[in-house]
Design a protein around this motif. Structure first.
Motif, PDB file in Angstrom:
ATOM      1  N   GLY A 139       0.915  -1.291  -0.114  1.00 31.97           N
ATOM      2  CA  GLY A 139       0.093  -0.090  -0.021  1.00 31.97           C
ATOM      3  C   GLY A 139       1.004   1.291  -0.005  1.00 31.97           C
ATOM      4  N   GLY A 140       2.073   1.406  -0.583  1.00 34.68           N
ATOM      5  CA  GLY A 140       2.783   2.441  -0.875  1.00 34.68           C
ATOM      6  C   GLY A 140       2.103   3.300  -2.126  1.00 34.68           C
ATOM      7  N   ILE A 141       2.603   4.290  -2.581  1.00 37.25           N
ATOM      8  CA  ILE A 141       2.494   5.196  -3.750  1.00 37.25           C
ATOM      9  C   ILE A 141       1.801   4.188  -4.901  1.00 37.25           C
ATOM     10  CG2 ILE A 141       2.616   6.954  -5.415  1.00 37.25           C
ATOM     11  CD1 ILE A 141       4.595   8.077  -2.948  1.00 37.25           C
ATOM     12  N   THR A 151       4.575  -4.028 -10.183  1.00 37.99           N
ATOM     13  CA  THR A 151       4.218  -2.658 -10.444  1.00 37.99           C
ATOM     14  C   THR A 151       5.190  -1.907  -9.522  1.00 37.99           C
ATOM     15  OG1 THR A 151       2.947  -1.059 -10.869  1.00 37.99           O
ATOM     16  CG2 THR A 151       2.512  -2.372  -8.978  1.00 37.99           C
ATOM     17  N   GLY A 174      10.810   7.823  -9.838  1.00 34.42           N
ATOM     18  CA  GLY A 174      10.544   6.502  -9.294  1.00 34.42           C
ATOM     19  C   GLY A 174       8.827   6.276  -8.927  1.00 34.42           C
ATOM     20  N   VAL A 180      -0.832  -7.465   6.882  1.00 31.49           N
ATOM     21  CA  VAL A 180      -0.872  -8.539   6.273  1.00 31.49           C
ATOM     22  C   VAL A 180       0.373  -8.643   5.660  1.00 31.49           C
ATOM     23  CG1 VAL A 180      -1.929 -10.209   4.496  1.00 31.49           C
ATOM     24  CG2 VAL A 180      -3.441  -8.855   5.983  1.00 31.49           C
ATOM     25  N   THR A 181       1.203  -9.443   5.858  1.00 35.46           N
ATOM     26  CA  THR A 181       2.477  -9.728   5.196  1.00 35.46           C
ATOM     27  C   THR A 181       2.402 -11.047   4.118  1.00 35.46           C
ATOM     28  OG1 THR A 181       3.829  -8.868   7.030  1.00 35.46           O
ATOM     29  CG2 THR A 181       4.983 -10.129   5.506  1.00 35.46           C
ATOM     30  N   ALA A 202       2.920  -4.769  -5.718  1.00 36.42           N
ATOM     31  CA  ALA A 202       3.535  -3.375  -5.516  1.00 36.42           C
ATOM     32  C   ALA A 202       4.395  -3.400  -4.397  1.00 36.42           C
ATOM     33  CB  ALA A 202       2.471  -2.287  -5.430  1.00 36.42           C
ATOM     34  N   GLU A 227      -1.685  -4.563   2.957  1.00 37.27           N
ATOM     35  CA  GLU A 227      -0.321  -4.011   3.472  1.00 37.27           C
ATOM     36  C   GLU A 227       0.310  -4.640   4.713  1.00 37.27           C
ATOM     37  OE1 GLU A 227       1.664  -1.325   2.404  1.00 37.27           O
ATOM     38  OE2 GLU A 227       2.604  -1.798   4.256  1.00 37.27           O
ATOM     39  N   ARG A 228       1.654  -4.739   4.624  1.00 33.24           N
ATOM     40  CA  ARG A 228       2.151  -5.338   5.855  1.00 33.24           C
ATOM     41  C   ARG A 228       2.372  -4.536   7.041  1.00 33.24           C
ATOM     42  NH1 ARG A 228       8.371  -5.956   3.916  1.00 33.24           N
ATOM     43  NH2 ARG A 228       8.426  -3.623   4.069  1.00 33.24           N
ATOM     44  N   GLN A 256       9.594  14.990  -5.831  1.00 33.29           N
ATOM     45  CA  GLN A 256       8.981  15.533  -7.172  1.00 33.29           C
ATOM     46  C   GLN A 256       8.027  14.843  -7.896  1.00 33.29           C
ATOM     47  OE1 GLN A 256      12.703  17.650  -8.916  1.00 33.29           O
ATOM     48  NE2 GLN A 256      13.794  16.672  -7.109  1.00 33.29           N
ATOM     49  N   GLY A 304       7.571  -3.357  -3.610  1.00 34.83           N
ATOM     50  CA  GLY A 304       8.887  -2.320  -3.336  1.00 34.83           C
ATOM     51  C   GLY A 304      10.166  -3.122  -3.659  1.00 34.83           C
ATOM     52  N   GLY A 307       1.232   0.996  -4.817  1.00 31.76           N
ATOM     53  CA  GLY A 307      -0.003  -0.106  -4.574  1.00 31.76           C
ATOM     54  C   GLY A 307      -1.513   0.624  -4.705  1.00 31.76           C
ATOM     55  N   ARG A 330      18.205  13.006   4.593  1.00 30.21           N
ATOM     56  CA  ARG A 330      16.843  13.798   4.278  1.00 30.21           C
ATOM     57  C   ARG A 330      16.759  14.624   5.318  1.00 30.21           C
ATOM     58  NH1 ARG A 330      13.217   8.801   2.307  1.00 30.21           N
ATOM     59  NH2 ARG A 330      13.271   9.281   0.007  1.00 30.21           N
TER      60      ARG A 330
HETATM   61  P1  FAD Z   1       7.327   1.422  -1.830  1.00 26.06           P
HETATM   62  O1  FAD Z   1       7.102   2.847  -1.481  1.00 26.06           O
HETATM   63  O2  FAD Z   1       8.702   0.837  -1.448  1.00 26.06           O
HETATM   64  O3  FAD Z   1       5.919   0.417  -1.060  1.00 26.06           O
HETATM   65  C1  FAD Z   1       6.186  -0.758  -0.788  1.00 26.06           C
HETATM   66  C2  FAD Z   1       4.772  -1.116   0.106  1.00 26.06           C
HETATM   67  O4  FAD Z   1       4.476  -2.463   0.058  1.00 26.06           O
HETATM   68  C3  FAD Z   1       5.156  -0.709   1.411  1.00 26.06           C
HETATM   69  O5  FAD Z   1       3.996  -0.059   2.007  1.00 26.06           O
HETATM   70  C4  FAD Z   1       5.520  -1.837   2.228  1.00 26.06           C
HETATM   71  O6  FAD Z   1       5.350  -1.996   3.586  1.00 26.06           O
HETATM   72  C5  FAD Z   1       4.704  -2.951   1.424  1.00 26.06           C
HETATM   73  N1  FAD Z   1       5.121  -4.449   1.514  1.00 26.06           N
HETATM   74  C6  FAD Z   1       6.398  -4.695   1.050  1.00 26.06           C
HETATM   75  N2  FAD Z   1       6.667  -5.956   1.123  1.00 26.06           N
HETATM   76  C7  FAD Z   1       5.179  -6.459   1.601  1.00 26.06           C
HETATM   77  C8  FAD Z   1       4.625  -7.842   1.677  1.00 26.06           C
HETATM   78  N3  FAD Z   1       5.556  -8.756   1.702  1.00 26.06           N
HETATM   79  N4  FAD Z   1       3.340  -7.826   2.135  1.00 26.06           N
HETATM   80  C9  FAD Z   1       2.847  -6.820   2.220  1.00 26.06           C
HETATM   81  N5  FAD Z   1       3.280  -5.474   1.996  1.00 26.06           N
HETATM   82  C10 FAD Z   1       4.440  -5.569   1.703  1.00 26.06           C
HETATM   83  N6  FAD Z   1      10.452   9.299  -7.087  1.00 26.06           N
HETATM   84  C11 FAD Z   1       9.633  10.257  -7.572  1.00 26.06           C
HETATM   85  O7  FAD Z   1       8.834  10.125  -8.394  1.00 26.06           O
HETATM   86  N7  FAD Z   1      10.211  11.438  -7.342  1.00 26.06           N
HETATM   87  C12 FAD Z   1      11.197  11.839  -6.768  1.00 26.06           C
HETATM   88  O8  FAD Z   1      11.589  13.154  -6.188  1.00 26.06           O
HETATM   89  C13 FAD Z   1      11.841  10.834  -5.754  1.00 26.06           C
HETATM   90  N8  FAD Z   1      12.965  11.210  -4.817  1.00 26.06           N
HETATM   91  C14 FAD Z   1      13.290  10.152  -4.205  1.00 26.06           C
HETATM   92  C15 FAD Z   1      14.273  10.448  -3.403  1.00 26.06           C
HETATM   93  C16 FAD Z   1      14.990   9.205  -2.431  1.00 26.06           C
HETATM   94  C17 FAD Z   1      15.929   9.573  -1.578  1.00 26.06           C
HETATM   95  C18 FAD Z   1      14.470   7.921  -2.477  1.00 26.06           C
HETATM   96  C19 FAD Z   1      15.009   6.839  -1.814  1.00 26.06           C
HETATM   97  C20 FAD Z   1      13.410   7.796  -3.674  1.00 26.06           C
HETATM   98  C21 FAD Z   1      12.941   8.961  -4.515  1.00 26.06           C
HETATM   99  N9  FAD Z   1      11.900   8.471  -5.203  1.00 26.06           N
HETATM  100  C22 FAD Z   1      11.474   9.667  -5.744  1.00 26.06           C
HETATM  101  C23 FAD Z   1      11.405   7.095  -5.583  1.00 26.06           C
HETATM  102  C24 FAD Z   1      10.207   6.622  -5.056  1.00 26.06           C
HETATM  103  O9  FAD Z   1      10.186   6.869  -3.440  1.00 26.06           O
HETATM  104  C25 FAD Z   1       9.665   5.302  -5.150  1.00 26.06           C
HETATM  105  O10 FAD Z   1      10.211   4.756  -6.374  1.00 26.06           O
HETATM  106  C26 FAD Z   1       8.301   4.970  -4.510  1.00 26.06           C
HETATM  107  O11 FAD Z   1       8.109   5.287  -3.414  1.00 26.06           O
HETATM  108  C27 FAD Z   1       8.073   3.509  -5.003  1.00 26.06           C
HETATM  109  O12 FAD Z   1       6.701   3.226  -4.575  1.00 26.06           O
HETATM  110  P2  FAD Z   1       6.209   1.630  -4.484  1.00 26.06           P
HETATM  111  O13 FAD Z   1       4.838   1.824  -3.948  1.00 26.06           O
HETATM  112  O14 FAD Z   1       6.466   0.815  -5.731  1.00 26.06           O
HETATM  113  O15 FAD Z   1       7.221   0.997  -3.324  1.00 26.06           O
END
Ligand code: FAD
Length: 422
Positions: free
Chosen positions: A14-16, A291, A305, A131-132, A160, A36-37, A49, A162, A18, A185
């Motif tokens: 449930g990150g951005i 994704t 990202g 939930v993991t 999603a 979401e875990r 950004q 991560g 998901g 940061r």
């Molecule tokens: P994540 O945010 O990692 O979310 C994954 C989710 O899944 C989490 O909530 C986690 O708890 C959950 N999860 C993981 N494993 C499990 C499991 N087994 N079961 C259930 N749930 C689980 N991007 C931009 O677009 N612009 C920017 O300016 C930018 N700046 C950045 C600066 C820094 C310093 C960093 C480190 C990254 C930056 N990014 C930026 C990248 C961006 O933060 C990531 O690409 C984005 O947050 C990824 O989102 P996601 O939902 O794919 O993964």
């Protein structure tokens, strides 16, 4: 788990990424459950950004006004030499907005995540925390996510989860790749930087040898976000305990006053080691699709990202809508269409982000060459931006060349033949 008995789609994470997928698919009429875990849905970190290729999609989802009201529309992205302090080049973000039709925004991560979460709730997404997911299985009609309490099945599972994705193991045995760079940061009330020589309306990137420093306003300018990134000598030496605050201070010791004066405001109790992964060419295995960072974690130098995760969600949902009939969704065709276009684009972003980072971190003669090239750049030349900020391609045919004269082809040579699905 949740109140919805049967979900069409199960989203893991449930990150951005998901939440964007859950929202996009729900807006197309599907029933979506997110697992979401963490104990609660949220985001850690500071600023983000988001370029026009993301705000264009947020507009389609009806979220742009809210997100704009939570963030800041900076006036420019300014690149400075971190040692000498002079301006090397800039992007005029008012002109960017005119050119691409949508704004370039900076926003607190938790504000973007919060806007997506509220939109998911309004749309009726079933949000389940604690939930993991530990594994996946293909079922007769779809796929299931396995967890300690049982399994959640749907026609499709969108993973999603991560950088350390469990689902990715279905497709690759790769590991995250360490860049030996680490990020500190710090988002602070603007009052704490008011006495410093900062540009309160711009995104400023100070590029230096093996380090860089980013600054921009957040929350209507009430907050100021800073990111300090540097190469860790301890990481290069193979030491486990790398990226510590003593290394932060040493890495920026040679930078100019503008950067050094701001460094004491960084959070020093935690830091983020920077990993990406080698691009992979397919993200779909049966009815499980990757994704976001699970599929394409980049180094953050292009700030794409989270933006790519939002684009993934939009593209998948558009293909699902195009393949929905009275008989239901032709999931295999929709997933194939998604998989034909997104890995190609995201591979380009991942490899370009690495190259962009190398350019920022040059030293010696290479740094002088870089500075000269950037100073000579026409500020209104969008050659290196069009392929990112333009409309998100839905098909390989719509993918623009990366830039004129550098056409790695939408779906040719090292990606293999164009994938089927069209
Ligand atoms: P994540 O945010 O990692 O979310 C994954 C989710 O899944 C989490 O909530 C986690 O708890 C959950 N999860 C993981 N494993 C499990 C499991 N087994 N079961 C259930 N749930 C689980 N991007 C931009 O677009 N612009 C920017 O300016 C930018 N700046 C950045 C600066 C820094 C310093 C960093 C480190 C990254 C930056 N990014 C930026 C990248 C961006 O933060 C990531 O690409 C984005 O947050 C990824 O989102 P996601 O939902 O794919 O993964």
């Amino acid at each position: 788990a949740g109140q919805v008995r049967d979900a069409d789609v199960v989203v893991v994470g449930g990150g951005i990424g998901g939440l964007a997928n859950a929202l996009a698919l729900t807006l197309k009429g599907l029933r979506v459950r997110v697992l979401e875990r963490a104990h609660r849905f949220g985001e850690v970190g500071a600023g983000l950004q988001i370029a026009p290729n993301c705000t264009r999609i947020l507009h389609r989802w009806g979220l742009l006004e809210e997100v704009t009201s939570l963030g800041v529309r900076p006036e420019a992205i300014v690149m400075r030499d971190a040692l000498g302090g002079d301006v090397l080049t800039r992007l005029d973000l008012r002109d960017v907005e005119r050119r691409y039709g949508f704004p370039y925004l900076v926003i607190h991560r938790s504000d973007l995540h919060g806007a997506l979460l509220r939109a998911c709730r309004r749309a009726g997404v079933d949000l389940v925390d604690d939930v993991t997911v530990t594994g996946y299985e293909q079922t007769g009609e779809g796929a299931a996510a396995i967890h300690a309490g049982g399994r959640e099945a749907g026609a499709v599972v969108v993973a999603a989860d991560g950088l350390h994705s469990v689902a990715r193991r279905l497709l690759s045995d790769d590991e995250p790749v360490s860049s030996a760079y680490v990020a500190y940061r710090g988002a602070v009330p603007f009052a704490q930087v008011a006495h410093l020589d900062v540009q309160p309306k711009d995104v400023v990137v100070h590029v230096g040898p093996r380090c860089h420093f980013v600054q921009y306003p957040l929350r209507h300018g009430e907050m100021f976000n800073q990111v300090a990134v540097f190469e860790s000598p301890k990481a290069l030496a193979g030491e486990a305990d790398w990226g510590t605050p003593d290394e932060l201070d040493a890495a920026f010791a040679a930078t100019g006053e503008r950067v050094r004066a701001a460094l004491p405001l960084m959070w020093r109790d935690r830091w983020w080691r920077m990993f990406d992964r080698e691009p992979i060419d397919t993200w779909v295995r049966g009815r499980v699709a990757l994704t976001g960072d699970a599929a394409h974690p980049p180094l953050q130098y292009l700030a794409q990202g989270a933006v790519m995760a939002v684009e993934d969600a939009y593209v998948l949902a558009e293909h699902v809508a195009r393949r929905t009939s009275a008989a239901g969704v032709d999931w295999d065709a929709a997933l194939a269409a998604y998989d034909a276009v997104r890995p190609v684009h995201c591979r380009r972003v991942q490899t370009t982000a690495r190259a962009w980072g190398r350019l920022w971190h040059h030293d010696g003669e290479e740094r002088e060459w870089r500075d000269a090239v950037l100073r000579g750049r026409d500020v209104y030349d969008y050659t290196y931006v069009d392929w990112l900020f333009g409309p998100t391609a839905l098909t390989p045919e719509e993918l623009p060349p990366m830039f004129p004269g550098y056409d790695d082809g939408p779906a040719q040579s090292h990606y293999g033949a164009p994938k089927q699905g069209f």
